[in-house]
Design a protein around this motif. Structure first.
Motif, PDB file in Angstrom:
ATOM      1  N   GLN A 132     -75.987  45.608  16.885  1.00 37.46           N
ATOM      2  CA  GLN A 132     -76.651  46.908  17.007  1.00 37.46           C
ATOM      3  C   GLN A 132     -76.012  47.838  18.024  1.00 37.46           C
ATOM      4  O   GLN A 132     -76.189  49.049  17.965  1.00 37.46           O
ATOM      5  CB  GLN A 132     -78.129  46.702  17.366  1.00 37.46           C
ATOM      6  N   GLY A 133     -75.296  47.285  19.006  1.00 35.90           N
ATOM      7  CA  GLY A 133     -74.695  48.105  20.040  1.00 35.90           C
ATOM      8  C   GLY A 133     -75.263  47.792  21.411  1.00 35.90           C
ATOM      9  O   GLY A 133     -76.025  46.843  21.593  1.00 35.90           O
ATOM     10  N   SER A 134     -74.870  48.591  22.385  1.00 35.23           N
ATOM     11  CA  SER A 134     -75.360  48.408  23.753  1.00 35.23           C
ATOM     12  C   SER A 134     -75.538  49.763  24.421  1.00 35.23           C
ATOM     13  O   SER A 134     -74.904  50.755  24.043  1.00 35.23           O
ATOM     14  CB  SER A 134     -74.407  47.515  24.562  1.00 35.23           C
ATOM     15  N   TRP A 135     -76.410  49.759  25.454  1.00 35.72           N
ATOM     16  CA  TRP A 135     -76.827  51.008  26.084  1.00 35.72           C
ATOM     17  C   TRP A 135     -77.028  50.809  27.588  1.00 35.72           C
ATOM     18  O   TRP A 135     -77.355  49.711  28.039  1.00 35.72           O
ATOM     19  CB  TRP A 135     -78.164  51.486  25.491  1.00 35.72           C
ATOM     20  N   GLU A 139     -78.395  55.378  26.986  1.00 35.68           N
ATOM     21  CA  GLU A 139     -77.177  56.043  26.506  1.00 35.68           C
ATOM     22  C   GLU A 139     -76.225  55.009  25.926  1.00 35.68           C
ATOM     23  O   GLU A 139     -75.869  54.029  26.580  1.00 35.68           O
ATOM     24  CB  GLU A 139     -76.496  56.781  27.656  1.00 35.68           C
ATOM     25  N   ARG A 140     -75.814  55.223  24.691  1.00 33.72           N
ATOM     26  CA  ARG A 140     -74.963  54.258  24.002  1.00 33.72           C
ATOM     27  C   ARG A 140     -73.621  54.111  24.701  1.00 33.72           C
ATOM     28  O   ARG A 140     -73.028  55.096  25.152  1.00 33.72           O
ATOM     29  CB  ARG A 140     -74.754  54.656  22.544  1.00 33.72           C
ATOM     30  N   SER A 142     -69.565  52.833  25.008  1.00 36.64           N
ATOM     31  CA  SER A 142     -68.313  52.635  24.282  1.00 36.64           C
ATOM     32  C   SER A 142     -67.279  52.132  25.276  1.00 36.64           C
ATOM     33  O   SER A 142     -66.957  52.821  26.248  1.00 36.64           O
ATOM     34  CB  SER A 142     -67.844  53.948  23.644  1.00 36.64           C
ATOM     35  N   ALA A 211     -70.299  46.890  22.950  1.00 35.49           N
ATOM     36  CA  ALA A 211     -69.696  48.200  23.253  1.00 35.49           C
ATOM     37  C   ALA A 211     -68.270  48.306  22.731  1.00 35.49           C
ATOM     38  O   ALA A 211     -67.661  49.370  22.816  1.00 35.49           O
ATOM     39  CB  ALA A 211     -69.718  48.441  24.756  1.00 35.49           C
TER      40      ALA A 211
END
Length: 259
Positions: A132-135, A139-140, A142, A211
């Motif tokens: 799903q991603g990381s934050w 805030e996402r 990269s 990320a």
């Protein structure tokens, strides 16, 4: 499967418990050494007890592996595991510096599903979720996309002569926060060359991977969790394009130190 909002609230509250005991806010602190060179504080134990109670209630089927709890072999029997470091970066915590964090990961069949770092002295909550991603604070993230190994930013107080082509940047005592720096493109490379425990890296490694960072042990091999011996030799987190060069740079040192 899990109430994400409740999980975040538990980890934030664990951070508040630690912050209420942090010398950086003028609090007196009781501390001692578990083993030579391995400090622990009453704050570590208070956070550990709180997390064990609340996380076990949140997901009773999950086992438990924490730096401040005696390891129990029962954790190996289940597919789910809470992986916890109540205060990662204890030396910064004891010195009143902000480079420490509460680290919590939920592991399934040897792989982290969700990882959280609460760094309350820095007003930060980091979250990574598999696929799903990381934050950070919503805030996402990269991760670093550096393509040249020379000039890579490394969190370090000083670098050896053999790494003089790298650039040192601010180093928090918490290895988890150093790894998170790669996730946030505040560093390009983090490497350790020692035997370390799963609880030190589980949450941060997932945050960095989600990320877009490359994450392995010191030899470039994948990391696995909930092993009978909960250790791995070294950690290597970097921008993907420089990972192979980092493995090559560290190979001789890693082999010599791993024994």
């Amino acid at each position: 499967m899990i109430d994400r909002a409740r999980l975040e609230a538990i980890v934030r509250e664990a951070g508040r418990i630690a912050l209420d005991r942090w010398p950086g806010h003028g609090h007196a602190l009781e501390a001692w050494e578990k083993d030579a060179g391995s400090p622990v504080t009453e704050a570590d134990l208070a956070v550990d007890a709180f997390l064990k109670r609340e996380l076990s209630a949140l997901l009773p089927s999950a086992g438990w592996l924490s730096e401040e709890t005696i390891d129990a072999p029962e954790r190996l029997a289940g597919g789910l595991l809470w992986l916890v470091d109540p205060i990662d970066g204890t030396r910064d915590f004891m010195r009143g510096r902000p480079g420490w964090a509460v680290s919590v990961a939920l592991v399934s069949s040897g792989r982290p599903l969700i990882g959280l770092l609460c760094a309350p002295a820095r007003d930060e909550l980091w979250v990574g979720e598999a696929g799903q991603g990381s934050w950070r604070n919503g805030e996402r993230l990269s991760a670093s996309r550096r393509t040249e190994f020379a000039g890579s930013r490394v969190p370090a107080e000083a670098l050896p002569k053999s790494d003089a082509d790298l650039v040192s940047v601010y180093q928090p005592n918490s290895i988890a926060l150093r790894v998170a720096m790669v996730a946030a493109d505040e560093a390009d490379l983090v490497a350790t060359l020692r035997w370390g425990y799963e609880w030190d890296i589980g949450a941060a490694a997932l945050i960095a991977r989600e990320a877009g960072a490359a994450v392995t042990d010191a030899f470039g091999e994948p990391l696995n969790y909930n092993k009978r011996d909960p250790r791995a030799f070294g950690l290597l987190v970097s921008a993907p394009a420089i990972h192979a060069a980092a493995v090559e740079r560290l190979a001789d040192r890693a082999r010599a130190l791993a024994g």
